[in-house]
Every structure is written in structure tokens, then in C-alpha cells.
Motif scaffolding. Structure first.
Motif, short mmCIF file in Angstrom:
data_model
loop_
_atom_site.label_atom_id
_atom_site.label_comp_id
_atom_site.label_asym_id
_atom_site.label_seq_id
_atom_site.Cartn_x
_atom_site.Cartn_y
_atom_site.Cartn_z
N VAL A 1 28.83 72.65 79.95
CA VAL A 1 29.74 72.94 78.91
C VAL A 1 30.49 74.34 79.40
N THR A 2 29.78 75.15 79.96
CA THR A 2 30.53 76.40 80.62
C THR A 2 31.73 76.23 81.57
N MET A 3 31.55 75.42 82.58
CA MET A 3 32.46 74.73 83.50
C MET A 3 33.74 74.02 83.02
N ALA A 4 33.34 73.20 81.84
CA ALA A 4 34.42 72.47 81.28
C ALA A 4 35.19 73.37 80.39
N ARG A 5 34.68 74.47 79.90
CA ARG A 5 35.67 75.38 79.15
C ARG A 5 36.45 76.34 80.27
N ILE A 6 35.62 76.54 81.35
CA ILE A 6 36.65 77.34 82.32
C ILE A 6 37.84 76.28 82.77
N SER A 7 37.59 75.23 82.63
CA SER A 7 38.78 74.18 83.12
C SER A 7 39.48 73.91 81.77
N HIS B 1 8.84 64.29 74.07
CA HIS B 1 9.05 64.37 75.59
C HIS B 1 10.37 63.45 75.59
N ASN B 2 11.18 62.96 74.63
CA ASN B 2 12.38 62.54 74.60
C ASN B 2 13.40 63.35 74.12
N MET B 3 12.86 64.55 73.74
CA MET B 3 13.99 65.47 73.31
C MET B 3 14.85 65.81 74.40
N HIS B 4 16.13 66.20 74.07
CA HIS B 4 17.08 66.31 75.12
C HIS B 4 18.20 67.01 74.83
N THR B 5 19.06 67.32 75.70
CA THR B 5 20.44 67.97 75.35
C THR B 5 21.18 67.59 76.27
N TRP B 6 22.75 67.40 75.87
CA TRP B 6 23.75 66.80 76.97
C TRP B 6 25.14 67.39 76.24
N PRO B 7 26.14 67.62 77.09
CA PRO B 7 27.17 67.97 76.65
C PRO B 7 28.35 67.05 76.00
N GLU B 8 28.94 67.49 75.11
CA GLU B 8 30.22 66.53 74.52
C GLU B 8 31.42 67.21 74.98
N LEU B 9 32.53 66.63 75.35
CA LEU B 9 33.77 67.20 75.75
C LEU B 9 34.74 66.58 75.07
N PHE C 1 38.67 65.02 74.06
CA PHE C 1 40.04 64.65 74.66
C PHE C 1 40.62 64.00 73.78
N GLU C 2 42.19 64.19 74.19
CA GLU C 2 43.06 63.58 73.24
C GLU C 2 43.12 62.10 73.05
N GLY C 3 43.06 61.67 71.96
CA GLY C 3 42.84 60.26 71.80
C GLY C 3 41.46 59.48 71.87
N LEU C 4 40.56 60.16 72.48
CA LEU C 4 39.50 59.68 72.68
C LEU C 4 38.12 60.49 71.64
N GLY C 5 38.46 61.52 70.97
CA GLY C 5 37.59 62.33 70.37
C GLY C 5 36.64 62.84 71.39
N TRP C 6 35.43 63.10 70.66
CA TRP C 6 34.22 63.82 71.39
C TRP C 6 33.64 62.67 72.17
N VAL C 7 33.45 63.04 73.56
CA VAL C 7 33.04 61.94 74.54
C VAL C 7 31.59 62.78 75.19
N PRO C 8 30.50 62.06 74.81
CA PRO C 8 29.24 62.61 75.40
C PRO C 8 29.44 62.35 77.00
N PHE C 9 28.54 63.36 77.88
CA PHE C 9 28.50 63.24 79.15
C PHE C 9 26.84 63.38 79.28
N GLU C 10 26.56 62.87 80.46
CA GLU C 10 25.10 63.22 80.97
C GLU C 10 24.98 63.94 82.55
N PRO C 11 24.91 65.23 82.42
CA PRO C 11 24.95 65.82 83.87
C PRO C 11 23.40 65.65 84.49
N THR C 12 22.53 65.87 83.42
CA THR C 12 21.15 66.05 83.88
C THR C 12 20.40 64.91 84.70
N LYS C 13 20.23 64.73 85.87
CA LYS C 13 19.71 63.91 86.92
C LYS C 13 18.09 63.90 86.42
N SER C 14 17.59 62.73 86.75
CA SER C 14 16.10 62.45 86.52
C SER C 14 15.66 62.03 85.44
#
Length: 725
Positions: free
Chosen positions: A473-479, A505-513, A515-528
């Protein structure tokens, strides 16, 4: 007592305005606003006092006070706006509009006490400047200090209405002390005019103080004794069921950490989808990123329908049986509708569904419900060439907080150096965080402060989902890409009957970014933890891996990429697409309205002054003086020479330049005014106001059009004082 105009007036007004600002303290987490508010109102007081010493026209002094405060507000606002716009060049007007929107969003969506958000602090200073200039107009402009209580009570009234508990009597005492100080300063405190002989001056002034204190004590005692017995009803009526309501919600990041570290897994829910495929379940999204980390913005909840999703995607239908207590309803993103027992509301910005019943923390226990959502399913090609959109909810999801380590910005620039489009930048960031350079661990620091995020990105490269999501989220906002952090659950484990079981144990967080024409798009940067969606497959995204401690050296060489070669989508200069023009148009409207208001200000002031002078219900002597002041102002505005002799002599000397029908009217007015001044039996002033209106109408009728327009919009009487004042 007669009104006294002295340098003390403006100084007392500025102190009183500051005292009234203290009544806002219970609604804020700290007193950070007081320093800047004190500077703004003190500037007004100093300018007003200097104007009185120089015997400048009062209205001119008030305009100078207004200008001085506006200069301070604009200067400070542009400085503060840099943290709101994220460095985007929106122009000075656009920057101030963004700052004001940020502050109003904090008020609209926040729960008390409100944080010391930069836009909110600026708005408070602007409001106090408005209160101060209103006091100046009432006290020094219209000579009506008694009406000062109206603007002073506004700020206290806001707290009295908004705070769940009762406002302290000390806060009202601040307003009362300031009001009494204004009355004493503007009615000749210390002068003793009309007090009789000089020896009686001290006794007279002492009696004024004693009477004022006695009345204040009686009023306070009545309020304290009667208030408990008066059926006022519940405060904050907008919080009642069935209405849109701000609700204070718990911090989901704390719940996340607690659930991930539970020694024993606890079943949260089981679900089935219409397609038989697993899905992420989302509870809420964190849009605010401050020096304290990712935070939940208290929501302005609505109870109507959620409405359809405008962004493209695939429809998901889900049936859920939930055993775990929660104030949030886990649903796929982006939910369009749901059917669940109990009372629920939703946040239109994040589409989070929140319990609003009496036992809302346990409203999901034993609950079965259904939901329909539209899951974003763009292609990799669509994501890679997408342009950052303009978040419909405002610029909160673009804000990069102050205090972030500059090395994080340098790192981000290196990671996205090989990406031509905003979507490709997002893919490069996700790929970098999922690289072998980073490790997943639950023993990393639990804090999500920017210091911890900087440590995660630059040094340790180890953490769990909240660190990976906050980092992206921080790096996306910087961009320049709007980003927020979603909280919810990974799909869970499949059962033999086709259902899926989700545990703590399935509780989790992920970023949403966004984009024009796509709306909010989830990403998954957490490995493992989970595989990324197909549309963000890191195997075909940029594989740049800069060093963990970047320097201003040239960007490292990017690895091979399989991103399709597609002509970039045309964007505006800031890369946000065509919608970025809307704030500019809105800014133009605000500019036009501001110019119109400034142009109309002299006309409005003069009209208000005329109405006040000719109002009914005044004492005969006061009405006569006010009428003669209005006649004088009318002559000056129309460019007719004014005679400063006594009314009857002045009227006789000025009739030669007037229409024949006006001379008798002016003579009657002058005669009535003199009799009201000097006659032992007084005079009948009931017809004076109508006579003045008739006189003004006759005088305007014979003036050239240019003189009439100048009299309306540039009234010279506002810049001239009476002799002896």
C-alpha cells in the motif's frame, strides 16, 4: 451605555474567539489545533488594534483583518496540502480544495474524539477565522456587541450536540467570560460616561461588575438545578435505528494479530459458492495510513441498498454458516446484496457490512446468511496497461504520510523503474515483495507504524501479512496509485461435501489498488500464504530486485518480462485518466463563487447596515441617531456633498442639490432627529424609517446609472467614519 470604539475591542475579540475554540477540545484527541488557531485570531486582533489606533475607517480595518487571516490560511493550507495531494501538482486552488475535502471527510466519517488530521486542523482554523470576522462585524462594524453571543455559542453548541456525554460547565464559562469581556470593553469600561460625577465612576463600574457576576451565578445555578429534571431525551438522535449513523468500530488489525497467534485454531464459518470454487471473504478495508500505521476510518453507515457494481467482474453467490462473533459480516468483494437476520448497515466507500443491533459484537454467532458479489477478474494484459484511477471516495487512499524514510521512496522508484504503466508498476511491486528476498514469519514486530514498515522494506525483509500488505500500500501510493488494505479471510480448507471451512488462522490482510475502468483490484504480495490471482501472476511480472538499502544510484537492471507489448492507455499528466479533470472543474466553480462573493461583499455589508439602522423596536433616541447615520451614508454613497452641521442646518444647506420632492422629506427627518436629541418630550420616530426609504428612492432616481451602480457595489460610506468616532 454608549458604544466605545477603541484598540481594546479587537484584542478582546481575538482572546474571546480563542476561548471559544477551547470548547472544541473534548471532540479532538489533543490540542494540536490551538497553536495555529491562536496565531490566526491574534493576527486579527493586532491588525484591528492598529487600525483603531490609526483611526482608520472601521470597515476598511475589518477588510484588512479578513485579508490578513486569509493570507495566513492560504499560506498554511498550501503547506499542509502537500501531504494530502501526495506531491501531485493540482494548483493552489485545487490543493486547498483537497485539503478542505480531507478535513470534511474526517468529520463526516470519524468518531469522537477526532484525530489531529492535517485537513481537519486547517478547517478548524478557517472556522475560527470566520467566527472572529463575524464578531468584528457585529461588534465594531454594526456596533451591536450584545449579538456577539450568537457566533460564540455556535462552537459550544456543536460540542453540546455531538458529544455523547455532557459538556463541562467550564467550557460554557469560557464562552461566558469572553462575552462579558466584549460587553465591558465596548461599552466604556473605565470611562464612566453618564455615571454622574467623577467621584461616582468607581462605584458605577463596580456595580456593573457585581450585577453581571450576580446574573451569571443565578443563571448557572438555575441550569445546574433544572437540567436534571428537564426531559431532554437522548443526545445524538442520528444514532437511532433506521438512520445513517457513524459507529465506533474496533481495530481489525488487533483482532488479526490475536487470531493469527491463537494456540488453537477456532472455526469461524463454513461456506458454499454457486460455482463450487473457493473465495476470499472480506470484512473491512483500512483507508488511512498515518505515522501510526494502517488505520480504520470510522464509517458513515447507510441502511439502504448497496447498489450495483460498475466495475467489470464475475458474479459470485455464497451461502455462509457462521459460528464466530464479529461486528463485521464476512462477504466476498465486491458485495452487491446480502440477506441476513438482524440489523445491518454498510459503508458505501468500502462496501463493508457492519452489525448495528443491540448486541452487534455477537450478531454473527449462529448466523446463516447469503450474499451476492462481483469479483474483479481482469486479465493480466488489462492490469499491466491500466492507469491509476481517481478514488471516488477522495484522496485519502493516495496520501503518503509525513515522516516516511526517504529510502522507501527511492526503493519504490527502483522497483517500478522498468514499468511503463501504473498497472505494471503494481505488478512489479507485488513481484518484488514475493521474491526470495522476503520471508514470512509471525514473530516479526506487530506494529504497523511507518518506522516498522520502513524496517520491513529496507532491513529485515521479514513479517506476516500485515507487513506485506502495508508495504505494498505504501509503495503503491508513492507510485501515485490509490491503495488501501483489506482485512478478511483466505478461502480456507475444502471439505468432502463441497463446502469450505474458515478458521481464525485464515485471517488475512491484502492490498486493493484502484485502476481506471477496473475499479478496486485485490493483490496478494504475502508469500507462503496464498497464491496471487491469475491477473497478477508474478511469474510474468517484473522481477526487479533492488538492494534492501537503496541509494540514489541508477536503477538495477530488470529481469526478463513476458508482459505484452501494448500501447499505453492515454492518461492525463498525473496518470489518473480523464476523471482527474473533475476536481479542476470543481475548483473553477469555487473560484467563480469566491470571486462573486468578494465582489458582492461591500453590497452585502451596506445592505445589512441599512437594514440594521432602520429596524423597528429601537429606543427613540437610538433610532433617530441611526436614521441620521443612514441619511449621511446615502448621500456619501451617491456622491452628494454632505453637510456636518446639526441636522436642521445641514438639511437647509443641502436642499439646493436635491429634487424638489426630497427637500421636505429631508427637512422632516432632520427636525425629528433634533427633537429626539434635545426635546424634553422626545419625538415620534415611527415614520423615520419609511421617510428614509422614500428619500433614498428619490435621490437614486435622479442620479446617473454609473453613480447608482457605484453606490450599490462600491459604497464609499463604508470607508468613511463619522467625525468624532
Amino acid at each position: 451605555m454608549r458604544f466605545t470604539h477603541s484598540p481594546l475591542n479587537s484584542l478582546v475579540i481575538s482572546v474571546t474567539a480563542f476561548l471559544s475554540a477551547l470548547t472544541l477540545q473534548p471532540m479532538l484527541v489533543d490540542g494540536a489545533y490551538l497553536t495555529w488557531v491562536g496565531l490566526v485570531v491574534a493576527t486579527s486582533g493586532v491588525v484591528g488594534a492598529l487600525g483603531a489606533v490609526a483611526r482608520a475607517p472601521r470597515m476598511l480595518t475589518i477588510l484588512l483583518q479578513l485579508a490578513a487571516m486569509l493570507v495566513l490560511l492560504v499560506w498554511n493550507g498550501l503547506d499542509r496540502a502537500a501531504t494530502i495531494t501526495g506531491g501531485t501538482d493540482t494548483g493552489p486552488v485545487g490543493a486547498l480544495v483537497a485539503l478542505a475535502r480531507s478535513g470534511s471527510t474526517t468529520v463526516r466519517e470519524g468518531a469522537l474524539p477526532l484525530p489531529s488530521e492535517t485537513g481537519l486542523l486547517w478547517l478548524i482554523a478557517a472556522i475560527l477565522a470566520l467566527v472572529t470576522i463575524t464578531l468584528e462585524l457585529l461588534v465594531n462594524g454594526l456596533e451591536q456587541p450584545a449579538w456577539a453571543m450568537a457566533p460564540l455559542s455556535v462552537l459550544y453548541g456543536i460540542g453540546a450536540l455531538a458529544l455523547p456525554g455532557e459538556m463541562s460547565w467550564r467550557h460554557f464559562a469560557l464562552v461566558a467570560v469572553g462575552y462579558v469581556a466584549i460587553l465591558l470593553a465596548t461599552t466604556g469600561f473605565g470611562s464612566g460616561r453618564r455615571a454622574g460625577t467623577r467621584a461616582q465612576v468607581g462605584q458605577f463600574q463596580a456595580s456593573r461588575v457585581v450585577v453581571g457576576v450576580a446574573l451569571a451565578v443565578v443563571a448557572a445555578l438555575l441550569a445546574l438545578l433544572l437540567t436534571p429534571s428537564v426531559p431532554m431525551g437522548p443526545k445524538q438522535p442520528w444514532l437511532e435505528a433506521g438512520q445513517d449513523a457513524p459507529i465506533q468500530l474496533s481495530d481489525p488489525t488487533i483482532e488479526l494479530n490475536q487470531n493469527l497467534n491463537r494456540p488453537q485454531e477456532t472455526e469461524v464459518l463454513t461456506y458454499r459458492t454457486g460455482t463450487g470454487e473457493p473465495t476470499y471473504l472480506r470484512t473491512v478495508a483500512l483507508t488511512r495510513l498515518t505515522t501510526s500505521g494502517a488505520q480504520l476510518v470510522p464509517m458513515q453507515l447507510e441502511t439502504g441498498g448497496l447498489g450495483e457494481i460498475s466495475a467489470p467482474g464475475t458474479e459470485i453467490e455464497i451461502e455462509v454458516e457462521m459460528d464466530f462473533g464479529s461486528e463485521y459480516l464476512p462477504v466476498p468483494f465486491a458485495v452487491e446484496s446480502f440477506q441476513a437476520d438482524g440489523r445491518w448497515a454498510h459503508d458505501p466507500n468500502t462496501r463493508a457490512v457492519v452489525a448495528t443491533g443491540d448486541d452487534r459484537l455477537n450478531q454473527t454467532v449462529g448466523l446463516g446468511y447469503r450474499a451476492r458479489a462481483v469479483a474483479p477478474t481482469p486479465s493480466l494484459e488489462e492490469v499491466s496497461v491500466a492507469a491509476a484511477g481517481a478514488d471516488p471516495a477522495g484522496n485519502e487512499t493516495l496520501r503518503v504520510p509525513e515522516g516516511i524514510d526517504p529510502a522507501v521512496t527511492t526503493l519504490t522508484q527502483e522497483v517500478v523503474a522498468g514499468a511503463a504503466d501504473d498497472g505494471a508498476k503494481a505488478l512489479a511491486i507485488q513481484s518484488y515483495l514475493r521474491s526470495e528476498q522476503f520471508q514470512y514469519t509471525l514473530t516479526a514486530p506487530q506494529s504497523t507504524s511507518l518506522d516498522t514498515i520502513s524496517e520491513f522494506l529496507l532491513n529485515t525483509n521479514a513479517g506476516y501479512c500485515i507487513h506485506f500488505a502495508s508495504g505494498m500500500v505504501t509503495m503503491a501510493r508513492i507510485s501515485g496509485i490509490p491503495a488501501r488494505m483489506a482485512v478478511g479471510f483466505t478461502p480456507g480448507e475444502a471439505n468432502e461435501d463441497g463446502s469450505f471451512t474458515v478458521t481464525t488462522h485464515n485471517m488475512h490482510t491484502w492490498p486493493e489498488l484502484y485502476f481506471e475502468g477496473l475499479g478496486w483490484v485485490p493483490f496478494e504480495p504475502t508469500k507462503s500464504v496464498a497464491s496471487p490471482p491469475e491477473y497478477t501472476n508474478p511469474d510474468v511480472a517484473s522481477t526487479a530486485e533492488p538492494s534492501a538499502s537503496p541509494s540514489p544510484s541508477p536503477s538495477p537492471t530488470s529481469g526478463e518480462t513476458d508482459l505484452p507489448e501494448v500501447t499505453p492507455t492515454p492518461t492525463t499528466q498525473d496518470g489518473r485518466g480523464d476523471d482527474a479533470e473533475e476536481p479542476t472543474s470543481l475548483a473553477g466553480l469555487w473560484i467563480a463563487l469566491g470571486v462573486a462573493l468578494v465582489a458582492a461583499l461591500p453590497f452585502l455589508l451596506r445592505t445589512g447596515q441599512r437594514f440594521w439602522r432602520l429596524r423597528a423596536g429601537q429606543e427613540p433616541s437610538e433610532a433617530a441617531e441611526a436614521v441620521w447615520d443612514e441619511v449621511r451614508a446615502t448621500f456619501i454613497d451617491l456622491g452628494i456633498e454632505w453637510d456636518d452641521h446639526t441636522p436642521t442646518l445641514a438639511a437647509a444647506g443641502m436642499t439646493k442639490d436635491m429634487p424638489l420632492s426630497s427637500a421636505p422629506v429631508l427637512a422632516d427627518i432632520a427636525s425629528t432627529v433634533e427633537r429626539a436629541r434635545f426635546s424634553r418630550h422626545g419625538a415620534d420616530v415611527s415614520t423615520l424609517a419609511e421617510q428614509v426609504r422614500t428619500l433614498r428612492k428619490d435621490l437614486v432616481a435622479v442620479q446617473p446609472g454609473g453613480s447608482h451602480a457605484r453606490a450599490m457595489f462600491l459604497p464609499a460610506s463604508l470607508l468613511r467614519t463619522r467625525s468624532g468616532t
